[in-house]
Design a protein around this motif. Structure first.
Motif, PDB file in Angstrom:
ATOM      1  N   PHE A 261      -1.959   3.504   4.482  1.00 31.34           N
ATOM      2  CA  PHE A 261      -0.992   4.553   4.791  1.00 31.34           C
ATOM      3  C   PHE A 261      -1.389   5.318   6.053  1.00 31.34           C
ATOM      4  CE2 PHE A 261       0.616   4.066   0.455  1.00 31.34           C
ATOM      5  CZ  PHE A 261       1.971   4.151   0.703  1.00 31.34           C
ATOM      6  N   GLY A 262      -2.170   4.685   6.894  1.00 30.69           N
ATOM      7  CA  GLY A 262      -2.445   5.286   8.190  1.00 30.69           C
ATOM      8  C   GLY A 262      -3.913   5.412   8.499  1.00 30.69           C
ATOM      9  N   PHE A 263      -4.251   5.047   9.719  1.00 33.47           N
ATOM     10  CA  PHE A 263      -5.571   5.323  10.270  1.00 33.47           C
ATOM     11  C   PHE A 263      -5.778   6.829  10.199  1.00 33.47           C
ATOM     12  CE2 PHE A 263      -7.777   6.935  13.976  1.00 33.47           C
ATOM     13  CZ  PHE A 263      -8.958   6.230  13.930  1.00 33.47           C
ATOM     14  N   SER A 264      -6.933   7.271   9.684  1.00 36.11           N
ATOM     15  CA  SER A 264      -7.029   8.714   9.508  1.00 36.11           C
ATOM     16  C   SER A 264      -8.419   9.291   9.632  1.00 36.11           C
ATOM     17  CB  SER A 264      -6.483   9.105   8.126  1.00 36.11           C
ATOM     18  OG  SER A 264      -7.299   8.566   7.112  1.00 36.11           O
ATOM     19  N   THR A 265      -9.394   8.638   9.129  1.00 37.40           N
ATOM     20  CA  THR A 265     -10.684   9.302   8.981  1.00 37.40           C
ATOM     21  C   THR A 265     -11.776   8.521   9.695  1.00 37.40           C
ATOM     22  OG1 THR A 265     -11.256   8.075   6.993  1.00 37.40           O
ATOM     23  CG2 THR A 265      -9.970  10.091   6.691  1.00 37.40           C
ATOM     24  N   PRO A 266     -12.896   9.189   9.974  1.00 34.48           N
ATOM     25  CA  PRO A 266     -14.035   8.453  10.543  1.00 34.48           C
ATOM     26  C   PRO A 266     -14.438   7.259   9.686  1.00 34.48           C
ATOM     27  CG  PRO A 266     -14.401  10.819  10.711  1.00 34.48           C
ATOM     28  CD  PRO A 266     -13.148  10.643   9.898  1.00 34.48           C
ATOM     29  N   GLU A 267     -14.285   7.391   8.376  1.00 30.49           N
ATOM     30  CA  GLU A 267     -14.612   6.268   7.494  1.00 30.49           C
ATOM     31  C   GLU A 267     -13.722   5.070   7.802  1.00 30.49           C
ATOM     32  OE1 GLU A 267     -14.176   5.250   2.786  1.00 30.49           O
ATOM     33  OE2 GLU A 267     -15.029   7.187   3.332  1.00 30.49           O
ATOM     34  N   ASP A 268     -12.417   5.335   8.044  1.00 35.08           N
ATOM     35  CA  ASP A 268     -11.524   4.250   8.428  1.00 35.08           C
ATOM     36  C   ASP A 268     -11.968   3.632   9.747  1.00 35.08           C
ATOM     37  OD1 ASP A 268      -9.874   4.593   6.248  1.00 35.08           O
ATOM     38  OD2 ASP A 268      -8.493   5.928   7.292  1.00 35.08           O
ATOM     39  N   TYR A 269     -12.281   4.511  10.709  1.00 34.39           N
ATOM     40  CA  TYR A 269     -12.589   4.010  12.042  1.00 34.39           C
ATOM     41  C   TYR A 269     -13.912   3.231  12.051  1.00 34.39           C
ATOM     42  CZ  TYR A 269     -12.274   3.904  17.103  1.00 34.39           C
ATOM     43  OH  TYR A 269     -12.139   3.489  18.405  1.00 34.39           O
ATOM     44  N   ASP A 270     -14.773   3.507  11.092  1.00 37.17           N
ATOM     45  CA  ASP A 270     -16.042   2.799  11.021  1.00 37.17           C
ATOM     46  C   ASP A 270     -15.918   1.479  10.270  1.00 37.17           C
ATOM     47  OD1 ASP A 270     -17.359   4.686  12.447  1.00 37.17           O
ATOM     48  OD2 ASP A 270     -18.155   5.763  10.727  1.00 37.17           O
ATOM     49  N   LEU A 271     -14.703   0.941  10.260  1.00 40.66           N
ATOM     50  CA  LEU A 271     -14.470  -0.358   9.634  1.00 40.66           C
ATOM     51  C   LEU A 271     -15.492  -1.382  10.090  1.00 40.66           C
ATOM     52  CD1 LEU A 271     -12.784  -2.722   8.387  1.00 40.66           C
ATOM     53  CD2 LEU A 271     -11.461  -2.694  10.507  1.00 40.66           C
ATOM     54  N   LEU A 272     -15.815  -1.379  11.361  1.00 41.55           N
ATOM     55  CA  LEU A 272     -16.694  -2.418  11.886  1.00 41.55           C
ATOM     56  C   LEU A 272     -18.156  -2.187  11.525  1.00 41.55           C
ATOM     57  CD1 LEU A 272     -15.092  -3.237  15.339  1.00 41.55           C
ATOM     58  CD2 LEU A 272     -14.635  -4.150  13.082  1.00 41.55           C
ATOM     59  N   GLN A 273     -18.450  -1.153  10.754  1.00 41.29           N
ATOM     60  CA  GLN A 273     -19.799  -0.974  10.240  1.00 41.29           C
ATOM     61  C   GLN A 273     -20.026  -1.816   8.984  1.00 41.29           C
ATOM     62  OE1 GLN A 273     -21.994   0.756  12.071  1.00 41.29           O
ATOM     63  NE2 GLN A 273     -20.248   0.958  13.476  1.00 41.29           N
ATOM     64  N   LEU A 274     -18.938  -2.415   8.468  1.00 47.03           N
ATOM     65  CA  LEU A 274     -19.076  -3.272   7.298  1.00 47.03           C
ATOM     66  C   LEU A 274     -19.891  -4.515   7.648  1.00 47.03           C
ATOM     67  CD1 LEU A 274     -15.433  -3.021   5.977  1.00 47.03           C
ATOM     68  CD2 LEU A 274     -17.451  -2.124   4.838  1.00 47.03           C
ATOM     69  N   PRO A 275     -20.458  -5.184   6.645  1.00 44.17           N
ATOM     70  CA  PRO A 275     -21.265  -6.375   6.920  1.00 44.17           C
ATOM     71  C   PRO A 275     -20.452  -7.432   7.666  1.00 44.17           C
ATOM     72  CG  PRO A 275     -21.553  -5.664   4.655  1.00 44.17           C
ATOM     73  CD  PRO A 275     -20.420  -4.853   5.215  1.00 44.17           C
ATOM     74  N   GLY A 276     -21.119  -8.154   8.532  1.00 44.63           N
ATOM     75  CA  GLY A 276     -20.458  -9.225   9.270  1.00 44.63           C
ATOM     76  C   GLY A 276     -20.843  -9.169  10.735  1.00 44.63           C
ATOM     77  N   ALA A 277     -20.962 -10.324  11.344  1.00 42.18           N
ATOM     78  CA  ALA A 277     -21.421 -10.383  12.730  1.00 42.18           C
ATOM     79  C   ALA A 277     -20.308 -10.122  13.724  1.00 42.18           C
ATOM     80  CB  ALA A 277     -22.056 -11.752  12.990  1.00 42.18           C
ATOM     81  N   THR A 278     -19.063 -10.403  13.335  1.00 40.46           N
ATOM     82  CA  THR A 278     -17.946 -10.263  14.259  1.00 40.46           C
ATOM     83  C   THR A 278     -16.899  -9.323  13.672  1.00 40.46           C
ATOM     84  OG1 THR A 278     -16.704 -12.096  13.297  1.00 40.46           O
ATOM     85  CG2 THR A 278     -18.312 -12.651  15.021  1.00 40.46           C
ATOM     86  N   ALA A 279     -15.972  -8.912  14.535  1.00 43.18           N
ATOM     87  CA  ALA A 279     -14.886  -8.055  14.063  1.00 43.18           C
ATOM     88  C   ALA A 279     -14.087  -8.750  12.973  1.00 43.18           C
ATOM     89  CB  ALA A 279     -13.974  -7.680  15.236  1.00 43.18           C
ATOM     90  N   ASP A 280     -13.832 -10.042  13.132  1.00 42.79           N
ATOM     91  CA  ASP A 280     -13.075 -10.781  12.124  1.00 42.79           C
ATOM     92  C   ASP A 280     -13.816 -10.821  10.795  1.00 42.79           C
ATOM     93  OD1 ASP A 280     -10.957 -11.277  13.791  1.00 42.79           O
ATOM     94  OD2 ASP A 280     -11.630 -13.285  14.367  1.00 42.79           O
TER      95      ASP A 280
ATOM     96  N   LEU B 283      -5.679  -1.481  10.549  1.00 43.58           N
ATOM     97  CA  LEU B 283      -5.676  -0.435   9.538  1.00 43.58           C
ATOM     98  C   LEU B 283      -4.318   0.234   9.405  1.00 43.58           C
ATOM     99  CD1 LEU B 283      -9.160   1.164  10.231  1.00 43.58           C
ATOM    100  CD2 LEU B 283      -8.429   0.157   8.071  1.00 43.58           C
ATOM    101  N   GLN B 284      -3.622   0.431  10.534  1.00 48.97           N
ATOM    102  CA  GLN B 284      -2.315   1.074  10.468  1.00 48.97           C
ATOM    103  C   GLN B 284      -1.352   0.270   9.596  1.00 48.97           C
ATOM    104  OE1 GLN B 284      -1.912   4.005  11.230  1.00 48.97           O
ATOM    105  NE2 GLN B 284      -1.972   4.545  13.392  1.00 48.97           N
TER     106      GLN B 284
ATOM    107  N   LYS C 117      -8.960   5.939  -1.648  1.00 50.61           N
ATOM    108  CA  LYS C 117      -9.687   4.968  -0.836  1.00 50.61           C
ATOM    109  C   LYS C 117      -9.176   3.547  -1.096  1.00 50.61           C
ATOM    110  CE  LYS C 117     -13.943   7.745  -0.837  1.00 50.61           C
ATOM    111  NZ  LYS C 117     -13.824   8.152   0.570  1.00 50.61           N
ATOM    112  N   ARG C 118      -8.348   3.398  -2.124  1.00 53.63           N
ATOM    113  CA  ARG C 118      -7.772   2.083  -2.451  1.00 53.63           C
ATOM    114  C   ARG C 118      -6.430   1.955  -1.730  1.00 53.63           C
ATOM    115  NH1 ARG C 118      -9.077   3.428  -8.784  1.00 53.63           N
ATOM    116  NH2 ARG C 118     -11.350   3.172  -8.623  1.00 53.63           N
ATOM    117  N   GLN C 119      -6.505   2.003  -0.414  1.00 53.97           N
ATOM    118  CA  GLN C 119      -5.292   2.117   0.379  1.00 53.97           C
ATOM    119  C   GLN C 119      -4.408   0.876   0.311  1.00 53.97           C
ATOM    120  OE1 GLN C 119      -3.796   4.602   2.807  1.00 53.97           O
ATOM    121  NE2 GLN C 119      -4.646   5.668   1.052  1.00 53.97           N
ATOM    122  N   LEU C 120      -4.985  -0.292   0.375  1.00 52.01           N
ATOM    123  CA  LEU C 120      -4.172  -1.511   0.304  1.00 52.01           C
ATOM    124  C   LEU C 120      -3.446  -1.580  -1.034  1.00 52.01           C
ATOM    125  CD1 LEU C 120      -3.247  -4.190   1.531  1.00 52.01           C
ATOM    126  CD2 LEU C 120      -5.312  -5.246   0.573  1.00 52.01           C
ATOM    127  N   PHE C 121      -4.118  -1.236  -2.097  1.00 47.51           N
ATOM    128  CA  PHE C 121      -3.498  -1.247  -3.411  1.00 47.51           C
ATOM    129  C   PHE C 121      -2.281  -0.314  -3.443  1.00 47.51           C
ATOM    130  CE2 PHE C 121      -3.132   0.567  -7.721  1.00 47.51           C
ATOM    131  CZ  PHE C 121      -2.905  -0.593  -8.446  1.00 47.51           C
TER     132      PHE C 121
END
Length: 600
Positions: free
Chosen positions: A74-93, A69-70, A166-170
């Motif tokens: 533009f920087g790791f910042s919020t609980p929403e960012d940190y909850d990246l791994l709550q997105l669908p998918g069985a593994t971190a990748d 995320l860093q 929220k469109r950080q990559l963009f």
């Protein structure tokens, strides 16, 4: 147990914390950040490449999702960012891949909070057409504030998006293209119409097709002014834009073969197809031929021959065009071609060259991976560039290759965040409530002070005057001048107030957030408070940073004793109770100034 650094003076603690920064980011003798002429660029590139080979000192490694995320935001910042791994998918990748795919479709991401903040800012120029900007701002030679308001408001909107979107990559990729196709936004003729360059040229094409972006940049009023192509006519062509088109926007100076024979070295590439008769690189004659091919590409600026044409838009004037036949990168351009055909053939030839694919790929890899990406990754991204050369999502495909690569995932800490990036990250991480706005009053506003700090650090938005864009390599930003000013800026961020005074509210209420995170006053030990803020800002608790900052906040208190953050009084007889609230903000500032916070 007392921290190892307990008992040290505040000055000693700060020295211990900051002493590792230069080594941690691989500091080397700084390359000059100014480019007075064209010749020094190759020397600077060589110096930077050599110094970048120095490996950084050992340092704690951030958890995967934090490091990813860093680099992609533009920087790791919020609980929403940190909850990246709550997105669908069985593994971190798999979850990271889902995050990347979502970010590559920015229109699908609801961004109401950021949009509302932009709307509430009251910006007057961001929605104006190019013709309106031309008439109402470019045409205003009497009121400098009004003339430059479009670039000032674009600068403020850029900060708002970096902090809140929220469109950080963009937003990160928009920032990349502003550096790649750099214009000096604060130049007298460019500032009034800069909104058009950002809104209508860079942003719509950020994830799109490079060839399309290249031509839209070429025809933009900002680039026409910046590199003087608007005044390039017939045999008296101006080569400024043509040279930078080849040297900085496409092939890169590494493919320059000097003034010699354009056919001396044939293009041979094992991975990327070389079109027929394509030379391996370019020579001076290719610059001259490109300049001739782009004559007549100009703007409606009330020129004496066309006084009624005066709205700032692009126009092709056939009577200004050099109509002779030409040879560019081994391709024959016949005489008397249809309108703009010469120039478009130049763009097509440049984009088809393997050197352009690798030059753009390397710059993207450097931005998102580190100073010295592997040749294997550069090649993989360049193949995407070439294979999908006409695809409307060509750039998105290149980004996907980078962000899903093993090298991206394992290379955290090999780069250094630049002043603008680390400052926006700090404001994001602190949960700041800040809407920057231009101001024409006599007051010294918080926005003006922030912009001044960024200027001193060498990284104010759109304020790089040479055409090569802000540097990406850490050696440019680890110099004592830039780094010292960045540290000064980060020390101030926790002290930022709404009205830039000593009494208005802080834009980030660190005290209230600490109380909310640790509601039990008895549990507010120095270790608990710093542990919370380290995890909040950094995503982990690296040493020795955490111990050093904990000791500073703790002073002479016992390790298990709570820090009373409900008082803020003078108490030199008991340093644990001396200006506690101020000390808390300073401690948070120390985390922001730590080597760990600069790494990417």
């Amino acid at each position: 147990m007392e921290p190892a650094s307990a008992g040290l003076s505040a000055a000693a603690l700060r020295r211990r914390l900051f002493a590792g920064l230069a080594g941690a980011v691989g500091a080397a003798p700084a390359v000059s950040m100014r480019r007075p002429g064209k010749a020094p660029l190759a020397a600077a590139e060589a110096t930077q490449a050599a110094s970048a080979a120095d490996a950084p000192a050992a340092f704690p490694i951030a958890p995967d999702r934090v490091g990813w995320l860093q680099k992609a935001t533009f920087g790791f910042s919020t609980p929403e960012d940190y909850d990246l791994l709550q997105l669908p998918g069985a593994t971190a990748d798999a979850k990271w891949e889902a995050w990347v795919e979502r970010q590559l479709a920015p229109a699908s991401i609801a961004d109401a909070d950021c949009d509302a903040r932009l709307g509430a800012a009251g910006f007057a120029t961001l929605g104006k057409t190019l013709q309106q900007l031309w008439a109402q701002h470019y045409g205003d030679g009497a009121n400098y504030y009004n003339r430059m308001l479009p670039v000032a408001e674009t600068e403020c909107a850029t900060m708002i998006r970096a902090i809140y979107s929220k469109r950080q990559l963009f937003e990160r990729v928009v920032n990349f293209w502003h550096d790649h196709f750099s214009v000096f936004g604060w130049e007298y003729d460019i500032g009034p119409i800069f909104t058009h360059y950002d809104r209508d040229v860079i942003r719509p094409n950020a994830f799109g097709n490079f060839r399309s972006l290249l031509e839209q940049v070429a025809t933009s009023t900002a680039m026409q002014f910046y590199l003087d192509n608007y005044a390039s006519r017939g045999a008296d062509f101006n080569e400024n834009y043509a040279r930078e088109l080849i040297e900085l926007h496409t092939l890169g100076v590494g493919n320059y073969f000097g003034p010699g024979d354009p056919f001396s070295v044939e293009c041979l590439d094992s991975l990327i197809h070389c079109p027929d008769s394509m030379p391996a690189g370019y020579v001076d004659n290719d610059v001259y031929e490109a300049a001739g091919a782009l004559t007549g590409w100009t703007i409606r600026n009330g020129h004496w021959q066309y006084p009624a044409d005066n709205d700032g838009t692009f126009v092709y004037r056939s009577d200004w065009h050099d109509r002779r036949n030409k040879i560019f990168l081994g391709e024959y351009l016949p005489a008397n071609q249809p309108a703009m055909q010469d120039g478009r053939m130049v763009f097509d030839r440049l984009v088809a060259h393997p050197g352009t694919a690798r030059f753009v790929a390397r710059k993207l890899c450097r931005r998102f991976v580190g100073d010295t990406p592997s040749q294997a990754l550069v090649d993989a991204v360049a193949v995407q560039f070439n294979t999908h050369i006409a695809a409307p999502d060509q750039i998105a495909r290149m980004l996907r290759t980078i962000l899903l690569s093993a090298e991206f995932k394992t290379s955290w800490g090999t780069g250094m965040r630049r002043p603008f990036e680390v400052t926006m990250s700090a404001l994001r991480g602190l949960g700041a409530n800040f809407t920057p706005r231009p101001d024409n009053s006599s007051a010294w506003t918080t926005t003006e002070r922030l912009v001044s700090h960024l200027q001193q650090a060498g990284h104010r938005s759109f304020a790089w005057s040479p055409p090569n864009g802000y540097p990406d390599r850490q050696t440019a930003w680890a110099s004592t001048g830039s780094l010292a000013m960045t540290l000064k800026l980060l020390a101030w961020v926790p002290e930022m107030r709404v009205d830039n005074d000593g009494s208005s509210a802080f834009i980030a209420d660190i005290l209230a957030q600490t109380r909310a995170a640790l509601p039990d006053a008895a549990a507010r030990t120095a270790a608990a408070i710093i542990g919370y803020w380290a995890t909040r800002l950094l995503g982990y608790q690296p040493e020795p940073t955490v111990s050093v900052v904990t000791a500073f906040l703790q002073q002479n208190a016992a390790a298990t004793a709570p820090i009373n953050i409900d008082e803020d009084v003078w108490n030199t007889g008991n340093l644990a109770r001396h200006y506690t609230q101020q000390r808390l903000r300073t401690a948070v500032g120390m985390l922001l100034m730590s080597p760990d916070y600069f790494r990417r």
